[in-house]
Every structure is written in C-alpha cells, then in structure tokens.
Design a protein around this motif. Structure first.
Motif, PDB file in Angstrom:
ATOM      1  N   LEU A 109     -10.174  14.935   2.642  1.00  0.00           N
ATOM      2  CA  LEU A 109      -9.584  14.678   1.420  1.00  0.00           C
ATOM      3  C   LEU A 109      -8.421  13.486   1.708  1.00  0.00           C
ATOM      4  O   LEU A 109      -7.718  13.217   0.309  1.00  0.00           O
ATOM      5  N   SER A 110      -8.087  13.207   2.702  1.00  0.00           N
ATOM      6  CA  SER A 110      -6.922  12.137   2.993  1.00  0.00           C
ATOM      7  C   SER A 110      -7.531  10.629   3.219  1.00  0.00           C
ATOM      8  O   SER A 110      -6.641   9.946   3.546  1.00  0.00           O
ATOM      9  N   LEU A 111      -8.671  10.422   3.436  1.00  0.00           N
ATOM     10  CA  LEU A 111      -9.278   9.251   3.771  1.00  0.00           C
ATOM     11  C   LEU A 111     -10.012   8.688   2.685  1.00  0.00           C
ATOM     12  O   LEU A 111     -10.959   9.796   2.099  1.00  0.00           O
ATOM     13  N   ALA A 112     -10.271   7.449   2.257  1.00  0.00           N
ATOM     14  CA  ALA A 112     -11.315   6.898   1.390  1.00  0.00           C
ATOM     15  C   ALA A 112     -11.515   5.611   1.687  1.00  0.00           C
ATOM     16  O   ALA A 112     -10.644   4.830   2.065  1.00  0.00           O
ATOM     17  N   VAL A 113     -12.849   4.959   1.568  1.00  0.00           N
ATOM     18  CA  VAL A 113     -12.881   3.456   1.916  1.00  0.00           C
ATOM     19  C   VAL A 113     -14.202   3.212   0.863  1.00  0.00           C
ATOM     20  O   VAL A 113     -14.650   4.037   0.212  1.00  0.00           O
ATOM     21  N   ALA A 114     -13.967   1.819   0.784  1.00  0.00           N
ATOM     22  CA  ALA A 114     -14.595   1.077  -0.428  1.00  0.00           C
ATOM     23  C   ALA A 114     -14.747  -0.313  -0.170  1.00  0.00           C
ATOM     24  O   ALA A 114     -13.957  -0.967   0.373  1.00  0.00           O
ATOM     25  N   CYS A 115     -15.940  -0.995  -0.692  1.00  0.00           N
ATOM     26  CA  CYS A 115     -16.013  -2.328  -0.623  1.00  0.00           C
ATOM     27  C   CYS A 115     -16.791  -2.877  -1.732  1.00  0.00           C
ATOM     28  O   CYS A 115     -17.590  -2.410  -2.450  1.00  0.00           O
ATOM     29  N   ARG A 116     -16.870  -4.088  -1.981  1.00  0.00           N
ATOM     30  CA  ARG A 116     -17.681  -4.852  -3.061  1.00  0.00           C
ATOM     31  C   ARG A 116     -19.143  -4.511  -2.603  1.00  0.00           C
ATOM     32  O   ARG A 116     -19.458  -4.895  -1.261  1.00  0.00           O
ATOM     33  N   ASP A 117     -20.169  -4.418  -3.508  1.00  0.00           N
ATOM     34  CA  ASP A 117     -21.360  -4.199  -2.877  1.00  0.00           C
ATOM     35  C   ASP A 117     -22.164  -5.473  -2.161  1.00  0.00           C
ATOM     36  O   ASP A 117     -22.785  -5.349  -1.189  1.00  0.00           O
ATOM     37  N   VAL A 118     -21.385  -6.674  -2.487  1.00  0.00           N
ATOM     38  CA  VAL A 118     -22.213  -7.808  -2.015  1.00  0.00           C
ATOM     39  C   VAL A 118     -21.252  -8.223  -0.466  1.00  0.00           C
ATOM     40  O   VAL A 118     -21.600  -9.334   0.006  1.00  0.00           O
ATOM     41  N   ASP A 119     -20.244  -7.419  -0.143  1.00  0.00           N
ATOM     42  CA  ASP A 119     -19.325  -7.764   0.721  1.00  0.00           C
ATOM     43  C   ASP A 119     -18.797  -6.637   1.835  1.00  0.00           C
ATOM     44  O   ASP A 119     -17.775  -6.308   1.644  1.00  0.00           O
ATOM     45  N   VAL A 120     -19.884  -6.381   2.629  1.00  0.00           N
ATOM     46  CA  VAL A 120     -19.369  -5.244   3.498  1.00  0.00           C
ATOM     47  C   VAL A 120     -18.383  -5.244   4.415  1.00  0.00           C
ATOM     48  O   VAL A 120     -17.936  -4.491   5.174  1.00  0.00           O
ATOM     49  N   ARG A 121     -18.299  -6.628   4.793  1.00  0.00           N
ATOM     50  CA  ARG A 121     -17.476  -7.032   6.036  1.00  0.00           C
ATOM     51  C   ARG A 121     -16.093  -6.872   5.579  1.00  0.00           C
ATOM     52  O   ARG A 121     -14.936  -7.190   6.311  1.00  0.00           O
ATOM     53  N   ASN A 122     -15.539  -6.890   4.287  1.00  0.00           N
ATOM     54  CA  ASN A 122     -14.350  -6.639   3.618  1.00  0.00           C
ATOM     55  C   ASN A 122     -13.963  -5.286   3.112  1.00  0.00           C
ATOM     56  O   ASN A 122     -14.703  -5.085   1.899  1.00  0.00           O
ATOM     57  N   VAL A 123     -13.619  -4.397   3.629  1.00  0.00           N
ATOM     58  CA  VAL A 123     -13.506  -3.116   3.340  1.00  0.00           C
ATOM     59  C   VAL A 123     -12.036  -2.633   2.924  1.00  0.00           C
ATOM     60  O   VAL A 123     -11.042  -3.165   3.696  1.00  0.00           O
ATOM     61  N   LYS A 124     -11.774  -1.925   1.864  1.00  0.00           N
ATOM     62  CA  LYS A 124     -10.540  -1.444   1.561  1.00  0.00           C
ATOM     63  C   LYS A 124     -10.366   0.211   1.951  1.00  0.00           C
ATOM     64  O   LYS A 124     -11.386   0.679   1.771  1.00  0.00           O
ATOM     65  N   ALA A 125      -9.266   0.506   2.570  1.00  0.00           N
ATOM     66  CA  ALA A 125      -9.135   1.897   3.012  1.00  0.00           C
ATOM     67  C   ALA A 125      -7.894   2.462   2.232  1.00  0.00           C
ATOM     68  O   ALA A 125      -6.854   1.888   2.249  1.00  0.00           O
ATOM     69  N   LEU A 126      -8.013   3.822   2.028  1.00  0.00           N
ATOM     70  CA  LEU A 126      -6.731   4.483   1.520  1.00  0.00           C
ATOM     71  C   LEU A 126      -6.717   5.583   2.407  1.00  0.00           C
ATOM     72  O   LEU A 126      -7.248   6.384   2.844  1.00  0.00           O
ATOM     73  N   ILE A 127      -5.365   6.002   2.868  1.00  0.00           N
ATOM     74  CA  ILE A 127      -4.896   7.078   3.586  1.00  0.00           C
ATOM     75  C   ILE A 127      -3.695   7.869   2.911  1.00  0.00           C
ATOM     76  O   ILE A 127      -2.736   7.253   2.296  1.00  0.00           O
ATOM     77  N   ILE A 128      -3.903   8.844   2.325  1.00  0.00           N
ATOM     78  CA  ILE A 128      -3.177   9.805   1.770  1.00  0.00           C
ATOM     79  C   ILE A 128      -2.243  10.351   2.704  1.00  0.00           C
ATOM     80  O   ILE A 128      -2.557  11.212   3.662  1.00  0.00           O
ATOM     81  N   GLY A 129      -0.962  10.381   2.759  1.00  0.00           N
ATOM     82  CA  GLY A 129       0.105  10.747   3.593  1.00  0.00           C
ATOM     83  C   GLY A 129      -0.111  12.085   3.998  1.00  0.00           C
ATOM     84  O   GLY A 129      -0.078  13.111   3.293  1.00  0.00           O
ATOM     85  N   PRO A 130       0.211  12.408   5.325  1.00  0.00           N
ATOM     86  CA  PRO A 130       0.142  14.073   5.785  1.00  0.00           C
ATOM     87  C   PRO A 130       1.192  14.788   5.177  1.00  0.00           C
ATOM     88  O   PRO A 130       2.286  14.451   4.900  1.00  0.00           O
ATOM     89  N   HIS A 131       0.894  16.212   4.784  1.00  0.00           N
ATOM     90  CA  HIS A 131       1.602  17.286   4.669  1.00  0.00           C
ATOM     91  C   HIS A 131       2.828  17.354   5.514  1.00  0.00           C
ATOM     92  O   HIS A 131       2.502  17.094   6.890  1.00  0.00           O
ATOM     93  N   ASP A 132       4.209  17.847   5.149  1.00  0.00           N
ATOM     94  CA  ASP A 132       5.133  17.912   6.077  1.00  0.00           C
ATOM     95  C   ASP A 132       5.686  16.810   6.738  1.00  0.00           C
ATOM     96  O   ASP A 132       6.043  16.934   8.160  1.00  0.00           O
ATOM     97  N   THR A 133       5.465  15.481   6.281  1.00  0.00           N
ATOM     98  CA  THR A 133       5.932  14.440   6.998  1.00  0.00           C
ATOM     99  C   THR A 133       6.647  13.797   5.748  1.00  0.00           C
ATOM    100  O   THR A 133       6.503  13.799   4.361  1.00  0.00           O
ATOM    101  N   PRO A 134       7.486  12.569   5.908  1.00  0.00           N
ATOM    102  CA  PRO A 134       8.100  11.630   4.827  1.00  0.00           C
ATOM    103  C   PRO A 134       7.087  10.872   4.103  1.00  0.00           C
ATOM    104  O   PRO A 134       7.485  10.574   3.107  1.00  0.00           O
ATOM    105  N   TYR A 135       5.795  10.740   4.349  1.00  0.00           N
ATOM    106  CA  TYR A 135       4.731  10.236   4.003  1.00  0.00           C
ATOM    107  C   TYR A 135       3.813  11.073   2.893  1.00  0.00           C
ATOM    108  O   TYR A 135       2.881  10.615   2.481  1.00  0.00           O
ATOM    109  N   GLU A 136       4.451  12.471   2.776  1.00  0.00           N
ATOM    110  CA  GLU A 136       3.563  13.173   2.301  1.00  0.00           C
ATOM    111  C   GLU A 136       2.882  12.921   0.873  1.00  0.00           C
ATOM    112  O   GLU A 136       3.656  12.600   0.081  1.00  0.00           O
ATOM    113  N   PHE A 137       1.509  12.987   0.893  1.00  0.00           N
ATOM    114  CA  PHE A 137       0.778  12.531  -0.337  1.00  0.00           C
ATOM    115  C   PHE A 137       1.097  11.267  -0.882  1.00  0.00           C
ATOM    116  O   PHE A 137       0.776  11.023  -2.141  1.00  0.00           O
ATOM    117  N   GLY A 138       1.542  10.178  -0.175  1.00  0.00           N
ATOM    118  CA  GLY A 138       1.628   8.875  -0.681  1.00  0.00           C
ATOM    119  C   GLY A 138       0.308   8.201  -0.547  1.00  0.00           C
ATOM    120  O   GLY A 138      -0.523   8.794   0.222  1.00  0.00           O
TER     121      GLY A 138
END
Length: 445
Positions: free
Chosen positions: A22-51
């Motif tokens: 639940l803390s990682l997500a990835v995506a790319c445009r169908d025509v361009d798998v070499r350029n990928v975007k990724a999302l990390i949701i900050g871990p619980h009990d850290t100052p990054y929590e749910f960022g």
C-alpha cells in the motif's frame, strides 16, 4: 538487448502493480515504458508519515546491467531537500544507483530492480533521517541531539505542506485560500457529448491523482494529529533550523505555520467531499445521454442485485433517486460476530470517469471500527485487476469489515483511536470491542 530491457521493465511494472504493497505505486504511459513514475507513501511513525513522494525513473537500453537514472520530483520546484540523501535538485544518493560510495557488495547488480530501488529509497525515510548523513556517528552528542529533533520537526511540516497539501490543492484546482482556480484541462476532463476521454499526449501525465485523493481521505485524521503534535512543539512563525550538512542551494528553509496548514487541510477535505457530491449531478447528465459509463453502471447494479438474491445475501442495494452513479447499500451485520444485529447504510459514489476514478465510499451510519475513518471512509482493497467491477468494491468493503484476524499493517491506520485500541493491550482490545458493540447497537436505534 533493447527488447530484453523492455521485457524486463514491463515485467517489473506488472509485478509491482499487482503487489498489494500500500505504500508503493508505479505507472508509465503505454507507449513509453522506459520512463516510469513512482510514488512512495511515507512510512508510519516517521516525519514522512503518509506523505506522497514522487520519483521519475529513466531506464536505458543496458538495463538491467546498468541501473536506471532516478530523480526525486517532490522538491517544491527544487527548493526543498527532504533527506540528507535526497537533494533539492532531485538527486537520490544511493550506492546501488552509483550516486553514492558504498561498501563492497552494495553496488548495482542485475538481480536488483525497480522494487528494490523503491524500498531502498523508502528506507531513507526513517524516524530519524539525520542518521543518513555521513559522519553522523562522530557528531557532537549534545548539539547533535538538538539537530536531530529540529530536523524531524521541519521534515514533518514540509511533508504536510509540500507532499500532501500542495499536491492535493493542485489536483483539485484550489488555491491556499480554498478558492477554486480557473479550471485547467486535464486528462480526466470528460466530454459527455462525445462519450470519450481526451487523450491528448500534451496533457500532463498524473497517474497518481485519484490514488492520492483517496489516500488523503484515509489518512486525514493522521494529518490532523501530526499538525496537533507540531503545534505543541513549535510556534507559528518560528524559522527552520539549518542543518550542518545543508548547503546554500541544497537545503530546507522556511518557517513553521501549522495553523495555516490545518486550515488548508480542512479546505482540501471539503473540496474532496464536494467533488464526490458533484458526481451525482454529473451522473444524471451522463444517464440522460446514455453514455457508456452510465449504461455499464446500470447493468452492473442490476447484476449485483440479482447476485444478492441468488446467494440469499440479506444486504439490500438500491439506487439513490434512480441514479446509476450513486448506490446505497444496507449492510446487515454478520451473525455470531461483533457486528451481529447491526444495520449500516453505506453510500457508493461513482464518477462519470469510472474506473479511471475509483468510487468514493462512505458509511452514513456511524461505526467504531479500525478500518473505518471517523467520517465514515472505509479502508479496503479492491483487486487492481477488477477495478472496473463495481461489485468487487462492495465485496472488499465487507471483507474489511468482517476480517477476523487481519495482519498488523500501519498503512491501514485510518481511525487513530480505534487502531490504537485494536492493536494495543488485552484491556485495550476489550475496550475496542465494547465501543464497537455500542456503535452496532446504536445503528439499530
């Protein structure tokens, strides 16, 4: 070799997208798998929590023999350094990426991949990120302790301000004052006359827009709790402390203003609620025009009603005012459980852009449950492979409600008080069960 690298990247993307992390997500445009975007949701009990922290990956033709180029894009336009190893210019310092000197055996190998890089970056988002600075072990103890605390405080503030609040305001098209800005054309704009989605490649690629909106609703109370904690530690207007390792162009500068962040956070919550409400009116227009989504949802509704009848399921499903975009489920608590005897009304709001925008669901009957937020938003997981299947959302919500022995997972922390009792001591769990039963009894009144 080029074909092999594309095959490898495609395989890794597919595996990550199927993953229930639940803390990682990835995506790319169908025509361009070499350029990928990724999302990390900050871990619980850290100052990054749910960022919400976004990164771009560029894979060359030598992948996986050579590591991809990774850039942090959640930097407030290059003005914010979120970690000793994540620079304001987007540079990510990791030995496996060859951007930092590491011990022997820590360098890149073809056995590693997209997920291992994301997990390595996520590990930097610790409870005490000051420790990531080289030479930390030799630091002066008294001053060092003060710096660690100061660093955590400003990361918590900027995680909320930049990674959560600014991001959601941009997605919703509202300013810091909560006022709707001039609407921008996005990939989600829907032409009800044409019954198509504009697929102009010049439109910004925002694959995590809907995910972040739904997760914001999950974690809203945790954000408020972080703001309350911040208010107790620092005063509005107090400037951030500059760390010894921060350079003039690679720093995190600013002032604390938690009162302002709370106001903006509440504006975002209202805008999200208003957005889901507006789907109903949009849906009636779509129904009148007999768009593909409207016809599909009407058919799916009828199929779910029939499946309930065939399986002798006691739950009742109806359309609100005959609108196929608003389903109302009356859920009867499962016998021989703490939910036994309960009667709960749950509203499912569907977007005219379903399934690109997933449904927003809310319990209209109050229920004290560790998987339901105080405002009634359920934390549930519909299979990604069935995201266009409306019934999978109903099944997943019921499964989350009735799950008897869920694994401990702080990423499902949507009701801080209920979560703490549920996973606390034996006495805490008894208190949780009493409050759950009381809310079940009140549902019948």
């Amino acid at each position: 070799m080029a074909d092999q690298s594309v095959f490898r990247i495609t395989k890794e993307l597919s595996e990550l997208q199927k993953n229930s992390d639940l803390s990682l997500a990835v995506a790319c445009r169908d025509v361009d798998v070499r350029n990928v975007k990724a999302l990390i949701i900050g871990p619980h009990d850290t100052p990054y929590e749910f960022g919400f922290f976004e990164f771009s990956f560029k894979f060359n033709k030598d992948y996986p023999r050579k590591s991809p180029q990774v850039t942090a894009t959640t930097t407030n336009g290059g003005r914010c350094r979120f970690n000793p190893n994540i620079y304001s210019n987007g540079r990510v310092c990791l030995s496996i990426l060859g951007t930092w000197r590491g011990e022997r055996g820590e360098e890149w190998s073809a056995a590693q991949g997209l997920e291992s890089i994301l997990l390595s970056i996520q590990s930097l988002m610790s409870a005490n990120p000051y420790e990531n600075e080289p030479g930390f072990e030799d630091a002066n103890e008294p001053a060092d302790k003060k710096h660690q605390k100061d660093y955590v405080q400003k990361i918590r503030h900027e995680t909320l301000r930049i990674s959560v609040i600014q991001r959601l305001e941009e997605y919703l098209g509202i300013g810091p004052d909560g006022v709707v800005a001039a609407p921008a054309t996005t990939k989600d704009d829907y032409d009800l006359d044409m019954d198509v989605i504009d697929d102009d490649s010049s439109v910004p690629f925002e694959p995590f827009k809907d995910l972040c909106k739904r997760r914001f609703l999950w974690y809203y109370d945790s954000y408020l709790a972080a703001i309350q904690k911040g208010k107790e530690e620092v005063k509005d207007g107090q400037p951030f402390v500059t760390m010894p390792f921060e350079g003039s162009t690679n720093t995190m500068e600013g002032k604390f203003n938690y009162t302002e962040l709370e106001r903006r956070l509440r504006n975002i919550k209202k805008a999200l609620d208003d957005e889901a409400e507006a789907w109903a009116a949009e849906g009636l227009v779509a129904k009148a025009k007999e768009t593909t989504v409207a016809v599909n949802l009407q058919r799916q509704f009828e199929q779910v009603v029939e499946s309930f009848k065939r399986s002798d399921t006691p739950h009742n499903l109806e359309l609100a005012d005959g609108n196929p975009f608003v389903w109302v489920l009356t859920y009867f608590g499962k016998p021989m459980t703490n939910l036994d005897g309960g009667l709960f009304r749950i509203r499912f709001r569907f977007s005219p852009r379903f399934p690109e925008e997933q449904p927003r669901i809310k319990f209209e009957t109050r229920l004290f449950h560790h998987r339901i937020s105080p405002d009634g938003t359920p934390c549930y997981f519909a299979p990604l492979s069935r995201r266009e299947d409306a019934k999978s959302h109903i099944d997943a919500v019921i499964e989350a409600l009735e799950e008897e022995n869920p694994p401990y997972d702080p990423r499902t922390l949507v009701h801080p008080e209920a979560f703490k009792l549920y996973w606390g001591s034996a006495e805490d769990r008894r208190m949780y069960n009493r409050r759950l039963r009381r809310s079940v009894q009140q549902s019948m009144e």
